[in-house]
Design an enzyme around this catalytic site. Structure first.
Site, PDB file in Angstrom:
ATOM      1  N   ASN A 135       0.799  -1.224   0.000  1.00 34.60           N
ATOM      2  CA  ASN A 135       0.000   0.000   0.000  1.00 34.60           C
ATOM      3  C   ASN A 135       0.835   1.279   0.000  1.00 34.60           C
ATOM      4  O   ASN A 135       0.364   2.325  -0.394  1.00 34.60           O
ATOM      5  CB  ASN A 135      -0.962  -0.004   1.196  1.00 34.60           C
ATOM      6  CG  ASN A 135      -0.279  -0.386   2.488  1.00 34.60           C
ATOM      7  OD1 ASN A 135       0.270  -1.484   2.613  1.00 34.60           O
ATOM      8  ND2 ASN A 135      -0.272   0.511   3.431  1.00 34.60           N
TER       9      ASN A 135
ATOM     10  N   SER B  73     -11.085  -5.452  -0.064  1.00 40.56           N
ATOM     11  CA  SER B  73     -11.930  -4.445   0.556  1.00 40.56           C
ATOM     12  C   SER B  73     -12.555  -3.568  -0.526  1.00 40.56           C
ATOM     13  O   SER B  73     -11.889  -3.198  -1.497  1.00 40.56           O
ATOM     14  CB  SER B  73     -11.089  -3.593   1.506  1.00 40.56           C
ATOM     15  OG  SER B  73     -11.863  -2.562   2.059  1.00 40.56           O
TER      16      SER B  73
ATOM     17  N   HIS C 256     -13.778  -0.374  -0.433  1.00 37.79           N
ATOM     18  CA  HIS C 256     -13.599   1.083  -0.524  1.00 37.79           C
ATOM     19  C   HIS C 256     -12.306   1.505  -1.222  1.00 37.79           C
ATOM     20  O   HIS C 256     -12.087   2.682  -1.461  1.00 37.79           O
ATOM     21  CB  HIS C 256     -13.737   1.746   0.855  1.00 37.79           C
ATOM     22  CG  HIS C 256     -12.566   1.604   1.768  1.00 37.79           C
ATOM     23  ND1 HIS C 256     -11.608   2.594   1.881  1.00 37.79           N
ATOM     24  CD2 HIS C 256     -12.198   0.630   2.619  1.00 37.79           C
ATOM     25  CE1 HIS C 256     -10.710   2.208   2.787  1.00 37.79           C
ATOM     26  NE2 HIS C 256     -11.042   1.021   3.247  1.00 37.79           N
TER      27      HIS C 256
ATOM     28  N   CYS D 271       5.892  12.097  11.400  1.00 37.63           N
ATOM     29  CA  CYS D 271       4.883  12.944  12.040  1.00 37.63           C
ATOM     30  C   CYS D 271       3.471  12.472  11.762  1.00 37.63           C
ATOM     31  O   CYS D 271       2.561  12.730  12.529  1.00 37.63           O
ATOM     32  CB  CYS D 271       5.016  14.377  11.554  1.00 37.63           C
ATOM     33  SG  CYS D 271       6.602  15.072  11.972  1.00 37.63           S
TER      34      CYS D 271
END
Ligand SMILES: *Cc1c(COP(=O)(O)O)cnc(C)c1O
Length: 394
Positions: A159, A207, A209, A332
């Protein structure tokens, strides 16, 4: 705030396609029956459920009975790994236990954290390294297999860096050694053709979405011979593997999204691939930039690029002001303040991982926007470097 809004974060999620919304709509209202009910309302839902299941099964070369609908892709990963680990086959806690699982250092958190959970409770986990392109060596998988190994879980497409793993080869090795093979195919399903039988895949997660379907629906393909137990207990839905009333609108939407993906797969690979190559070419003109991941074994929607001397988070926020939505493997953006484990695993130094940007294309992106995107990234990188504490002549 810019008036332009360009979404380049399709590996995070995608907008639901019009056709998908249309297909789902009746199942919220007039066709609301519980598929477990025996009356005509139930039958209507049950028919939609089984038709959707067959459509999805056909798309990956599986039998309809091998498709288990789950709440999300994450749940499918959890069910695959824990369902196998807890099965009688694993005989955990006995003399003949098979409590060894092989995975990689670049898995999605849904797989990584599930394996860590088991590791803490006594299962043995082998965390395979990847090379600098993010590729697993199938020989490493074979070498790691012992007589205690019950499962190999290696993702199809990463991903973050878009690397495509040699899952067909890994599948062959697992079949030879009679070890189950699970692949998280959330980022490949609907983008690359998959045939679970040809590829020797025993379990596969996907999945909706990520392919213009709704959020909150996933499935796990489970080969009919796999010994697996449920992790959700109740009324015995989905052949006992996933209790709970099925999300019929979601499932119908998932099937529709699959149908659209199947139809558009080839043309989109070409169209998006071209756009992506053009942007890569432009971005590499920026000094101190490098592409992360593989050049050839890469999904066509993904660019992962690092810019020295800039912080990915700052880059992301400045681009957001220009209406451009991207993602970063910078520390971050993570809760742990550690840079992405994927970027670390492919050998990036922390400062390189901090300056990384992930751009993922989708169906609404247009080639006309590439120049604008490239220009904005160049400008933002330039202005951030001016204020960077790392002094260098870029
Ligand atoms: C998005 C994603 C998941 C999780 O899917 P959800 O439906 O959001 O739970 C799992 N694996 C990969 C590779 C993903 O990209």
């Amino acid at each position: 705030m810019s008036s332009k809004r360009i979404y380049l974060d399709h590996s995070a999620t995608t907008p639901v396609a019009e056709e998908v919304i249309e297909a789902m709509e009746p199942y919220f209202s007039e066709k609301f029956g519980n598929p477990s009910s025996l009356h005509s309302f139930g039958r209507e839902s049950r028919d939609a459920l089984e038709k959707s299941r067959k459509q999805i099964a056909d798309f990956i070369g599986a039998r309809p009975s091998e498709i288990i609908f789950t709440g999300v892709g994450t749940e499918a990963d959890n069910l695959a790994i824990m369902g196998v680990a807890f099965s009688e086959n694993a005989a955990f806690g006995t003399k003949n236990q098979r409590n060894h699982i092989i995975t990689s250092k670049i898995e999605h958190p849904a797989v990584r954290e599930t394996c860590k959970y088991l590791e803490k409770r006594g299962w043995k986990i082998t965390w395979l390294d990847v090379n600098s392109e993010g590729l697993i060596n199938p020989r490493d998988v074979e070498n790691a297999i012992t007589k205690e190994t019950i499962l190999v879980t290696i993702m199809h497409v990463n991903n973050e860096i878009g690397t495509i793993q040699p899952i067909e080869e890994i599948g062959k090795i697992c079949a030879k050694h009679k070890v189950y093979f699970h692949t998280d195919a959330v980022q490949s399903y609907g983008k690359i053709s998959i045939n679970v039988k040809k590829m020797n895949i025993d379990l596969l997660s996907a999945s909706a979405h990520k392919i213009y379907g709704p959020k909150g629906i996933g499935f796990l393909y489970v080969h009919q011979d796999v010994k697996i137990v449920p992790i959700t207990h109740g009324g015995g839905h989905e052949t006992g593997l996933r209790s709970g009333t099925e999300n019929i609108p979601g499932i119908v939407g998932f099937a529709k999204a699959t149908e659209l993906a199947s139809k558009n797969m080839k043309s989109e690979a070409e169209r998006i691939g071209k756009m992506k190559d053009k942007l890569v070419k432009e971005l590499l003109k920026i000094p101190g930039s490098r592409i992360n991941g593989s050049k050839d074994q890469r999904i066509y929607v993904n660019i992962n690029i690092s810019f020295e001397g800039v912080e990915g988070e700052a880059l992301l926020l400045r681009l957001d002001e220009k209406g451009i939505a991207v993602s970063t493997g910078s520390a971050c953006s993570s809760k742990s303040l550690e840079p992405s484990p994927v970027l670390t695993a492919i050998g990036l130094k922390p400062e390189q991982a901090h300056g990384s940007l992930r751009i993922t294309f989708g169906k609404e992106n247009r080639e006309e926007d590439i120049d604008y995107i490239a220009e904005q990234i160049k400008n933002v990188v330039g202005s951030l470097r001016k204020i960077s504490p790392f002094k260098k002549n870029w």
